[in-house]
Design an enzyme around this catalytic site. Structure first.
Site, PDB file in Angstrom:
ATOM      1  N   SER A 186       6.460  39.182  22.966  1.00 46.03           N
ATOM      2  CA  SER A 186       5.412  38.171  22.924  1.00 46.03           C
ATOM      3  C   SER A 186       4.093  38.711  23.465  1.00 46.03           C
ATOM      4  O   SER A 186       3.052  38.093  23.290  1.00 46.03           O
ATOM      5  CB  SER A 186       5.819  36.920  23.710  1.00 46.03           C
ATOM      6  OG  SER A 186       5.967  37.222  25.073  1.00 46.03           O
ATOM      7  N   HIS A 227       1.052  37.399  29.428  1.00 47.09           N
ATOM      8  CA  HIS A 227       0.459  36.802  28.229  1.00 47.09           C
ATOM      9  C   HIS A 227      -1.059  36.816  28.303  1.00 47.09           C
ATOM     10  O   HIS A 227      -1.745  37.058  27.303  1.00 47.09           O
ATOM     11  CB  HIS A 227       0.960  35.364  28.060  1.00 47.09           C
ATOM     12  CG  HIS A 227       2.408  35.292  27.729  1.00 47.09           C
ATOM     13  ND1 HIS A 227       3.163  34.138  27.899  1.00 47.09           N
ATOM     14  CD2 HIS A 227       3.276  36.208  27.228  1.00 47.09           C
ATOM     15  CE1 HIS A 227       4.402  34.354  27.519  1.00 47.09           C
ATOM     16  NE2 HIS A 227       4.495  35.601  27.104  1.00 47.09           N
TER      17      HIS A 227
END
Length: 272
Positions: free
Chosen positions: A138, A191
């Site tokens: 991710s 992230h």
């Protein structure tokens, strides 16, 4: 005679899914296969794949620099790997179609892995004085979302939410916050670092890392990659050119499609 009840229709068309998978370009296929291979390796108990390849700030040294490239391929379980693969595949497939296979390999093996990893290590060690390890593809999902958000912002600067106009470039940040709230044990910092690098790529500041097309054409011709490798995308086959579709000023009313965010994976946070 009682006839069996008709089965309910599937929520998706299997033939379309198969057609989509068959058309996936080479590098995207390889990434998904490597994710699958590492997940299969995790099933054995003799050697900890996660401990070997995770991005652990205190474990980074001259002999362990490989972690900067291995951590996106490694996951902590089947569902972690599955969700990240579902999130990454359409984004990476579009990127490869727009930039070519060799460019995609050079960028994702190089700066699009090492830059977010290096930024994460810098913040973890220097600012937070922590040693939280991360794994998961991710990091690439949010990086690509960040790049897509910048491109969307150039043609469609705002989206409306009630009486408010919100800049479209903030959409990955909202997704990052929401995911961190709804899903436990994900790395908000990981992230965020990926999104920042995606912003830099979308703004064109990382073009210096892109190999020159003249060199790529020479390699492709010398090795006959287009003829030898199925699903390979050459420099001259790119869908929209190296840096995607440039926004047009001739029709200000034209609104480009939004950032694809149908799936969101998670970079798994490990340890305290």
């Amino acid at each position: 005679m009682v006839t069996p009840a008709a089965l309910p229709p599937l929520p998706f068309n299997p033939s379309r899914v198969r057609s989509y998978l068959v058309r996936l370009p080479l590098f995207t296929r390889l990434v998904v296969l490597v994710i699958l291979a590492f997940w299969l390796l995790e099933l054995q108990t003799l050697w900890s794949v996660v401990q070997w390849g995770a991005l652990i700030p205190n474990e980074i040294g001259l002999g362990t620099m490989y972690r900067l490239n291995t951590f996106p391929f490694i996951h902590t379980g089947f569902f972690h790997a599955l969700l990240n693969a579902l999130a990454l595949t359409p984004l990476l497939e579009r990127f490869e179609a727009e930039h070519g296979t060799l460019t995609s390999i050079a960028l994702f093996v190089g700066p699009l892995s090492t830059l977010p990893a290096g930024l994460y290590i810098l913040i973890e060690k220097v600012i937070l004085h922590s040693n939280t390890s991360v794994v998961g593809s991710s990091v690439w999902v949010f990086l690509l979302l960040g790049s897509e958000a910048i491109r969307t912002f150039k043609s469609n600067p705002y989206f409306s939410l009630g009486p408010y106009k919100i800049p479209t470039w903030t959409s990955p940040l909202f997704a990052c916050v929401v995911l961190s709230i709804l899903v436990s044990n994900v790395s908000f910092l990981g992230h965020l670092c990926a999104i920042l690098v995606g912003y830099l790529f979308g703004l064109g500041y990382l073009k210096v890392f892109v190999p020159p097309e003249k060199v790529l054409r020479w390699i492709e011709g010398k090795l006959n990659l287009l003829g030898r490798l199925p699903h390979y995308i050459s420099v001259d086959q790119k869908t929209y050119g190296r840096y995607g579709v440039l926004p047009s000023s001739s029709n200000p009313g034209n609104v480009a499609g939004g950032t694809p965010m149908s799936y969101l994976g998670s970079t798994q946070r490990l340890g305290a």
